[in-house]
Design an enzyme around this catalytic site. Structure first.
Site, PDB file in Angstrom:
ATOM      1  N   LEU A 104      35.549  33.083  42.495  1.00 29.73           N
ATOM      2  CA  LEU A 104      35.015  34.213  41.734  1.00 29.73           C
ATOM      3  C   LEU A 104      34.505  33.779  40.362  1.00 29.73           C
ATOM      4  CD1 LEU A 104      37.511  37.137  42.432  1.00 29.73           C
ATOM      5  CD2 LEU A 104      35.480  36.445  43.710  1.00 29.73           C
ATOM      6  N   CYS A 105      33.570  34.527  39.849  1.00 26.63           N
ATOM      7  CA  CYS A 105      33.006  34.250  38.521  1.00 26.63           C
ATOM      8  C   CYS A 105      33.914  34.808  37.433  1.00 26.63           C
ATOM      9  CB  CYS A 105      31.611  34.843  38.410  1.00 26.63           C
ATOM     10  SG  CYS A 105      30.448  34.156  39.591  1.00 26.63           S
ATOM     11  N   GLU A 106      35.180  34.470  37.516  1.00 25.10           N
ATOM     12  CA  GLU A 106      36.184  34.862  36.532  1.00 25.10           C
ATOM     13  C   GLU A 106      37.146  33.697  36.364  1.00 25.10           C
ATOM     14  OE1 GLU A 106      36.196  37.618  34.817  1.00 25.10           O
ATOM     15  OE2 GLU A 106      34.636  38.704  35.921  1.00 25.10           O
TER      16      GLU A 106
END
Length: 424
Positions: free
Chosen positions: A346-348
């Site tokens: 995920l882009c987190e």
């Protein structure tokens, strides 16, 4: 306590030929044995019943197993009520504990005979209007306010929570007024429910909570003439997520509650009160693994192992910083001589299953078993970044592996977009 996975590398290598990673897998044998041990712990109470918290693992195959072991369901939404109803779980086998509840959910709960657990005194007229009456059997949820603490250790309080900040339940004065009102409205059978702390690793939590509720039950009888038929201790009995923690002993917990029952309720002429529990995590968490494969490694300021699962499959480490033990399958006895962050896609930056975790050397293609995902694992999944929900599998008692929920597909993901395929 050593964390030993219930599947081996060899089993997983066979499973992935049909069901690719990532997937959640549950251990039927462990689930059944644990349910029987809980029942044994409270066998002294003739009306004892566990109402499994559906929100923890809302899979019909799992709930069917628990129902076969004598468990009811604790529901908090329309979908959970419908799931129970479709499985033939109805009437007193369902507790409906919800808050900010739409009227149609109260009406359906009443239709299938579920015991409605009122979260607030203002819900009395709301339920009466939604159902056309006050149900004959009803429960009220208590919130004692303040801060709940239990025992101390070298690290501080073993259990510490703040009911006063919780949105759930009524004050004692409201509770007394509610029972009096419900009695006047025609209710005939009454119960009480409370939840004070989450994931307690203490054999003293349930007995301490029981003493609070049992003493209050005596006061309710004295002040309103209402004698409770059942007291629901709710959830909160936790599990040892990390191997350095000692797990709860449910047999000792049951004995502790029995002692308080005999000290408080029996002398008050209330020795027939039924005891209920509403466990989710304790019932299921240790009997589920998230199986994922190492697909990338990265060497920058830290050492990273990228796996094909992400926080969409298991949210707890990302949002709570929660610890979940990890076993590299086939390397159970290898030295823990590498330190990794184990990450998802995920882009987190919080999408990490482990931070600075000591593990054996991990090679691309290794399978990792992330422990204790049987509750609040798949159930908290989501589609951020367009990541799809994984499959759920059941390891049967005979060793067979059954698909109990297929993996989500791209077509599933787009299915609710009205007219989407007409414009692309």
């Amino acid at each position: 306590m050593e964390k030993i996975p219930f599947v081996t590398k060899e089993q997983v290598e066979e499973i992935v030929k049909k069901y690719p990673t990532p997937f959640h897998i549950y251990d039927e044998k462990g689930i059944r044995e644990n349910a029987r041990k809980l029942k044994q712990a409270f066998s002294w109470n003739k009306g004892f019943k566990e109402y499994f918290a559906v929100k923890a693992t809302p899979n019909p195959s799992i709930i069917k197993i628990l129902h076969e072991e004598g468990c009811g369901t604790d529901c908090s939404s329309m979908a959970e009520l419908v799931l129970s109803d479709k499985l033939g779980i109805r009437g007193n086998d369902i507790m409906f504990s919800s808050n900010d509840t739409p009227d149609e959910e109260f009406a359906f709960a009443d239709k299938i005979g579920a015991t409605i657990n009122l979260d607030d005194i203002t819900h009395i007229p709301f339920v009466k209007k939604a159902c056309g009456k006050i149900p004959k059997r009803i429960s009220c949820r208590f919130n004692p306010g303040g801060v709940f603490t239990l025992g101390e250790s070298k690290e501080g309080f073993q259990v510490m929570d703040n009911p006063g900040d919780a949105k759930y339940g009524m004050t004692k004065d409201q509770l007394l007024e509610a029972y009096a009102t419900l009695k006047n409205e025609g209710a005939e059978e009454f119960g009480m429910h409370a939840f004070l702390a989450s994931n307690t690793i203490s054999n003293d939590y349930y007995p301490a909570l029981a003493k609070i509720l049992f003493s209050l039950a005596v006061e309710i009888k004295e002040k309103t003439g209402v004698q409770l038929s059942f007291i629901n201790l709710s959830g909160g009995v936790g599990i040892a997520y990390s191997p350095d923690k000692e797990p709860n002993d449910i047999l000792k917990i049951g004995e502790g509650v029995k002692k308080v029952y005999e000290e408080v309720l029996v002398p008050a002429g209330m020795g027939d009160v039924e005891i209920y529990t509403e466990l989710g995590r304790f019932m299921l968490a240790p009997y589920g693994h998230l199986i994922t494969k190492a697909i990338h490694e990265k060497h920058t300021y830290k050492e990273y192992i990228g796996v094909d699962a992400c926080a969409s499959n298991l949210m707890r480490p990302a949002i709570y910083g929660a610890y979940h033990h990890i076993t590299v399958l086939g390397k159970e006895n290898a030295p823990l001589d590498h330190v990794y962050d184990v990450t998802g896609s995920l882009c987190e930056n919080c999408d990490k299953f482990a931070v600075d975790r000591k593990l054996p050397e991990i090679e691309i293609g290794d399978y990792l078993a992330i422990h204790d995902t049987g509750a609040h694992g798949f159930a908290m999944g989501y589609n951020y970044n367009g990541r799809l929900w994984s499959a759920e599998l059941l390891l049967r008692e005979d060793g067979e592996v059954t698909l109990i929920r297929r993996a989500q597909t791209i077509d599933d993901y787009f299915a609710t977009l009205e007219g989407f395929w007409d414009v692309v």
